[in-house]
Scaffold this motif. Structure first.
Motif, PDB file in Angstrom:
ATOM      1  N   ASN A 121       0.838  -1.197   0.000  1.00 39.55           N
ATOM      2  CA  ASN A 121       0.000   0.000   0.000  1.00 39.55           C
ATOM      3  C   ASN A 121       0.877   1.253   0.000  1.00 39.55           C
ATOM      4  O   ASN A 121       1.696   1.446   0.893  1.00 39.55           O
ATOM      5  N   ILE A 122       0.692   2.125  -0.981  1.00 42.07           N
ATOM      6  CA  ILE A 122       1.528   3.328  -1.075  1.00 42.07           C
ATOM      7  C   ILE A 122       1.328   4.227   0.145  1.00 42.07           C
ATOM      8  O   ILE A 122       2.219   4.993   0.504  1.00 42.07           O
ATOM      9  N   ARG A 123       0.176   4.139   0.796  1.00 44.97           N
ATOM     10  CA  ARG A 123      -0.070   4.986   1.968  1.00 44.97           C
ATOM     11  C   ARG A 123       0.731   4.537   3.185  1.00 44.97           C
ATOM     12  O   ARG A 123       0.790   5.251   4.188  1.00 44.97           O
ATOM     13  N   ALA A 124       1.341   3.364   3.108  1.00 44.68           N
ATOM     14  CA  ALA A 124       2.146   2.866   4.221  1.00 44.68           C
ATOM     15  C   ALA A 124       3.562   3.433   4.212  1.00 44.68           C
ATOM     16  O   ALA A 124       4.339   3.157   5.123  1.00 44.68           O
ATOM     17  N   TRP A 125       3.896   4.220   3.184  1.00 46.56           N
ATOM     18  CA  TRP A 125       5.245   4.750   3.024  1.00 46.56           C
ATOM     19  C   TRP A 125       5.249   6.251   3.272  1.00 46.56           C
ATOM     20  O   TRP A 125       4.369   6.968   2.808  1.00 46.56           O
ATOM     21  N   ASP A 126       6.274   6.721   3.983  1.00 46.78           N
ATOM     22  CA  ASP A 126       6.315   8.121   4.404  1.00 46.78           C
ATOM     23  C   ASP A 126       7.058   9.031   3.436  1.00 46.78           C
ATOM     24  O   ASP A 126       6.728  10.217   3.317  1.00 46.78           O
ATOM     25  N   TYR A 127       8.105   8.516   2.804  1.00 43.81           N
ATOM     26  CA  TYR A 127       8.974   9.359   1.981  1.00 43.81           C
ATOM     27  C   TYR A 127       9.147   8.734   0.592  1.00 43.81           C
ATOM     28  O   TYR A 127       9.227   7.510   0.458  1.00 43.81           O
ATOM     29  N   TRP A 128       9.232   9.617  -0.414  1.00 44.40           N
ATOM     30  CA  TRP A 128       9.358   9.188  -1.803  1.00 44.40           C
ATOM     31  C   TRP A 128      10.445   9.985  -2.512  1.00 44.40           C
ATOM     32  O   TRP A 128      10.626  11.182  -2.242  1.00 44.40           O
ATOM     33  N   GLY A 129      11.126   9.319  -3.429  1.00 41.76           N
ATOM     34  CA  GLY A 129      12.042  10.021  -4.315  1.00 41.76           C
ATOM     35  C   GLY A 129      11.274  10.645  -5.467  1.00 41.76           C
ATOM     36  O   GLY A 129      10.051  10.514  -5.567  1.00 41.76           O
ATOM     37  N   GLN A 130      11.998  11.318  -6.345  1.00 38.08           N
ATOM     38  CA  GLN A 130      11.360  12.015  -7.453  1.00 38.08           C
ATOM     39  C   GLN A 130      11.073  11.080  -8.632  1.00 38.08           C
ATOM     40  O   GLN A 130      10.325  11.436  -9.539  1.00 38.08           O
ATOM     41  N   GLY A 131      11.662   9.908  -8.621  1.00 38.55           N
ATOM     42  CA  GLY A 131      11.418   8.918  -9.662  1.00 38.55           C
ATOM     43  C   GLY A 131      12.457   8.957 -10.759  1.00 38.55           C
ATOM     44  O   GLY A 131      13.068   9.994 -11.032  1.00 38.55           O
ATOM     45  N   THR A 132      12.665   7.813 -11.400  1.00 36.17           N
ATOM     46  CA  THR A 132      13.568   7.707 -12.532  1.00 36.17           C
ATOM     47  C   THR A 132      12.881   6.868 -13.614  1.00 36.17           C
ATOM     48  O   THR A 132      12.260   5.849 -13.323  1.00 36.17           O
ATOM     49  N   GLN A 133      12.986   7.324 -14.865  1.00 33.87           N
ATOM     50  CA  GLN A 133      12.270   6.683 -15.967  1.00 33.87           C
ATOM     51  C   GLN A 133      13.022   5.446 -16.455  1.00 33.87           C
ATOM     52  O   GLN A 133      14.229   5.493 -16.719  1.00 33.87           O
TER      53      GLN A 133
END
Length: 123
Positions: free
Chosen positions: A106-118
């Motif tokens: 579940n994405i809501r279980a995570w507090d921090y995210w990076g900006q992403g890489t393609q």
């Protein structure tokens, strides 16, 4: 507070390999569970893999046997080695950090995210 920066995405032919790396900063990095998600165009963000306390690893069925997650606490990094890539693996890959637990899909279980890489896999 944890900051996450991903690197290593790119364009690869089907059957090829890529290695993604996520570098984290923050005093409490070692207290977080780390994972990878991805989001294909027009689709929801989905769980790919996580590495739990004790270095137990979990993978989505779609990547099991092809992807390997690893963590280096000394370098504050979590990597995702992706082999035998398929066009369906195309998407933006995100690194995530959270408190852990069994709800890692579940994405809501995570507090921090990076900006992403393609990551783009051509057929």
């Amino acid at each position: 507070q944890v900051q996450l920066v991903e690197a290593g995405g790119g364009l690869v032919q089907a059957g090829g390999s890529l290695r993604l790396s996520c570098t984290a900063s923050g005093r409490t990095f070692n207290s977080y569970t780390l994972g990878w998600f991805r989001q294909a165009p027009g689709k929801e963000r989905e769980f790919v893999s996580t590495i739990l306390w004790g270095d137990a690893t979990v993978y989505a069925d779609s990547v099991k046997g092809r992807f390997t997650i690893s963590r280096d606490n000394a370098k504050n990094t979590v990597d995702l080695q992706m082999n035998s890539l398929k066009p369906d693996d195309t998407g933006v890959y995100y690194c995530a950090a959270g408190p852990g637990g069994s709800n890692y899909h579940n994405i809501r279980a995570w507090d921090y995210w990076g900006q992403g890489t393609q990551v783009t896999v051509s057929s």
